[in-house]
Design a protein around this motif. Sequence first.
Motif, PDB file in Angstrom:
ATOM      1  N   TYR A 287       0.823  -1.213   0.000  1.00 50.26           N
ATOM      2  CA  TYR A 287       0.000   0.000   0.000  1.00 50.26           C
ATOM      3  C   TYR A 287       0.858   1.263   0.000  1.00 50.26           C
ATOM      4  N   THR A 288       2.178   1.117   0.141  1.00 54.93           N
ATOM      5  CA  THR A 288       3.063   2.285   0.062  1.00 54.93           C
ATOM      6  C   THR A 288       3.764   2.386  -1.292  1.00 54.93           C
ATOM      7  N   VAL A 289       3.557   1.424  -2.178  1.00 53.48           N
ATOM      8  CA  VAL A 289       4.244   1.449  -3.478  1.00 53.48           C
ATOM      9  C   VAL A 289       3.734   2.644  -4.288  1.00 53.48           C
TER      10      VAL A 289
ATOM     11  N   LEU B 298      15.925   0.152   0.667  1.00 53.20           N
ATOM     12  CA  LEU B 298      15.786  -0.305   2.043  1.00 53.20           C
ATOM     13  C   LEU B 298      14.990   0.716   2.848  1.00 53.20           C
ATOM     14  N   ASP B 299      13.922   0.241   3.450  1.00 54.95           N
ATOM     15  CA  ASP B 299      13.115   1.053   4.360  1.00 54.95           C
ATOM     16  C   ASP B 299      12.615   2.339   3.723  1.00 54.95           C
ATOM     17  N   ASN B 300      12.187   2.219   2.485  1.00 57.60           N
ATOM     18  CA  ASN B 300      11.606   3.360   1.771  1.00 57.60           C
ATOM     19  C   ASN B 300      10.205   2.982   1.318  1.00 57.60           C
TER      20      ASN B 300
ATOM     21  N   PRO C 179      10.794  -3.071   3.870  1.00 53.84           N
ATOM     22  CA  PRO C 179      10.686  -2.480   5.210  1.00 53.84           C
ATOM     23  C   PRO C 179      11.670  -3.128   6.179  1.00 53.84           C
ATOM     24  N   LEU C 180      12.171  -2.316   7.102  1.00 54.78           N
ATOM     25  CA  LEU C 180      13.041  -2.810   8.162  1.00 54.78           C
ATOM     26  C   LEU C 180      12.302  -2.614   9.482  1.00 54.78           C
ATOM     27  N   PRO C 181      11.603  -3.644   9.951  1.00 54.61           N
ATOM     28  CA  PRO C 181      10.764  -3.487  11.143  1.00 54.61           C
ATOM     29  C   PRO C 181      11.576  -3.195  12.396  1.00 54.61           C
TER      30      PRO C 181
ATOM     31  N   PRO D 195       2.542   1.057  17.739  1.00 53.88           N
ATOM     32  CA  PRO D 195       3.009   2.385  18.114  1.00 53.88           C
ATOM     33  C   PRO D 195       2.513   3.460  17.174  1.00 53.88           C
ATOM     34  N   GLY D 196       1.930   3.093  16.057  1.00 53.46           N
ATOM     35  CA  GLY D 196       1.272   4.088  15.226  1.00 53.46           C
ATOM     36  C   GLY D 196       1.800   4.249  13.825  1.00 53.46           C
ATOM     37  N   THR D 197       3.065   3.935  13.597  1.00 51.35           N
ATOM     38  CA  THR D 197       3.590   4.116  12.249  1.00 51.35           C
ATOM     39  C   THR D 197       4.679   3.091  11.982  1.00 51.35           C
ATOM     40  N   ALA D 198       4.787   2.692  10.735  1.00 50.74           N
ATOM     41  CA  ALA D 198       5.872   1.781  10.376  1.00 50.74           C
ATOM     42  C   ALA D 198       7.194   2.533  10.302  1.00 50.74           C
ATOM     43  N   GLY D 199       7.153   3.803   9.858  1.00 46.92           N
ATOM     44  CA  GLY D 199       8.377   4.600   9.746  1.00 46.92           C
ATOM     45  C   GLY D 199       9.182   4.205   8.522  1.00 46.92           C
ATOM     46  N   PHE D 200       9.967   5.111   8.005  1.00 48.04           N
ATOM     47  CA  PHE D 200      10.836   4.830   6.864  1.00 48.04           C
ATOM     48  C   PHE D 200      12.241   5.367   7.132  1.00 48.04           C
ATOM     49  N   ARG D 201      13.212   4.750   6.502  1.00 50.17           N
ATOM     50  CA  ARG D 201      14.627   5.143   6.595  1.00 50.17           C
ATOM     51  C   ARG D 201      15.053   5.363   8.041  1.00 50.17           C
TER      52      ARG D 201
END
Length: 711
Positions: A158-160, A321-323, A328-330, A528-534
């Motif tokens: 869903y982030t692509v 990576l993580d973008n 994703p890097l959990p 926690p609310g967000t997956a976060g990136f980079r």
Amino acid sequence: MHRNEWIPTVCYQCKAECAILARVEDGVVKEVKGNPLARGKMCVKGMAGVTTLYSAERLKYPLKRVGERGEGRFERITWDEALDIMEKKLRELRERGEAHTFTYSMFPHSTTDPKWRFVNAAGGFISTGLPHCDSAKIMAHLHTFGCFPNHHIAPMYYTVPKGGLMILSGRHPFGCLDDACVPRDILNAKARGAKLVVIDPIFRSEAAKADWWIPIKPGGDAALFLGVCHYLLTNDLYDKAFCEKWVRPGDMDNLMAFIADKTPEKMSRICEVPAADIVRLAKMCAEAKSVCIDAFKSIMYGNAMDWGHVWSILLVITGNLDNPGGQPLPEIAPMAPVTPVPPAPNLKELGYHRTGPDKNRFDHYNFILEPTWYAAQAVKDGTLKVFFASECNPALSEMGSGEWRKAMTMRDEKGDYKLELFVVTEIMPSETMKWADLVLPDQTNFERWELLYMPWWYNYGHTAALCRPVIEPLHETRHANRVMIELGKRMFPEYFAFKDDLEYYDIELSGVGMSVEKLMDGGGLWSPGTAGFRKYEDAGKFNTASGKIELEWRMYADIGQQWPSPELPLEFRRGEKEFPFILVNFRTIFLNNTGAWSQNNAQLRDPVSGLDANPVVINPIDAKRLGIAEGDMVTVASSTGEVRLPVALSQRIKPGCAGLIHGFGQTMGKVAARGNWAGDNELIADAGSHLDEQDLRGGEAHVATRVNIHK
């Protein structure tokens, strides 16, 4: 308990464990649907969960074997009798100084599963229903960029973004084992302008929706993507700025030297994908706004570490990576430990449940998961004496199932079974229970408490989910977690001082300021609310020893595995004349494959609306050469065994391959036992027969083998 309301819980018709709502009227589950708090959807297996719950074939009370193993004859006993048998044998094992010869094979719903706690307290091994391939994939990503990868769960489709590229390499997310929202997210990404490429010997429903289907030779993925990497690196099409900043000094130079002869033309001869197509795919990666890769079957073909390594390298050199739209890097949410924590056994000192000529070299890999099928090897060499199994079905659903069944009946010089006690927990009759000494009736997801805590669930915006009973449990069923807690209180009260499973989960959740009650108030989900990136930019480093991305695995230089090999698995490079076809299995939306509850679910196996047959699929080109027509009965034979099946002809399979649905062939249960079906694992060899290859390359070909086909 509850009346006329929708109650949040978690599905367990397969391993994806989707968040769902169950509608309960007067104490009866009437229907289910996806939980909108998790952007939820449901698949047909999930909707058929109600049929599992109320099936007349449910196991209702504890059973004790009365015949020989394999006969499937049992008598009813009480729960106290069952617990006494388990306690007596485990205490005896400890008194003999053989506690480490106990293992529990399970699918881990949570990294804090009480069953794992019991195994550690008992001094045994933690085994899992997870196959070796997942271990290899996990280790590949950990070695390269130091993250716990997405495992079974797909990238965040869903982030692509528009212009992003999604690559499915031997992955069937439209079939099963993925969150039910994944197919929707992939199609939504396509609708906003992303591209979908499917790489697979078989044209499945994903390929039908793809922009490009690449039929590849099984096991050729590492070669294909090495060719892609060669083109990107030698044509300055990689993310140079990212690599200069984040890759360990020296690794890029060494990668350039390694990749120099991995040309598309040379790799094409291995993977049987035209060199022009390898170049085309490389250009698509270079031009895409983002690239994500998901693989499953392709890493089960026998060169899992190689393919996982190449996969990691491609993500790095394309800066994905993580973008959004990348890998994703959990993060790990800090659940609180339940103290005192029982210490895990020293595996290096006590030895693994692994055998083979290169055992010591294999240990070099430090794999963290112990596949179920090593149970057969361990029984043979006397390193496994007590075996518990939950939610796995090795007698049917794992490679070398015939050898596994044989091991369960092996006897020592006194005439006793070498495996001294085998305990199975199950919801419905399974093939594996035929060999069990004790069968314990488990609960469905509608009847049990369970905290599901998986870091990779960040992908879907939640980290912890609560499976909760929506009705009173049926019959005399008990969930396996509660059984192990009860047994733990008997044997290791110092480690099981909490009141029950709910208090256990409350302690764990306190680490993130949550509780079972708060989870229920929040719809059964927490994040926690967000997956976060980079996130590595904020941290200023990756979680590796050097703090940088480590493309070269220098710790494996002494066994020649510092860079990935492009070669096909050994199993596909030998015996081609005698066994000209490569058999590959695949999954469908109707079967969990491992869980007996979907095989015995009348709704899922209905001949009209479900799945009621497993013909062997071959290409018409091959059929014409063999003089075989649609519907003919044929013998499919490997070096391990043979089965008789009808033929289905399809251009949707690469010539030279044969396709078979994974998971058929069960003989236990009225639904599963009807019909003339056969299991693919009757053809696939036991791991012990080719450990020489998997020792060095991180995985055996456990969903594929060479076969011949004749009338």
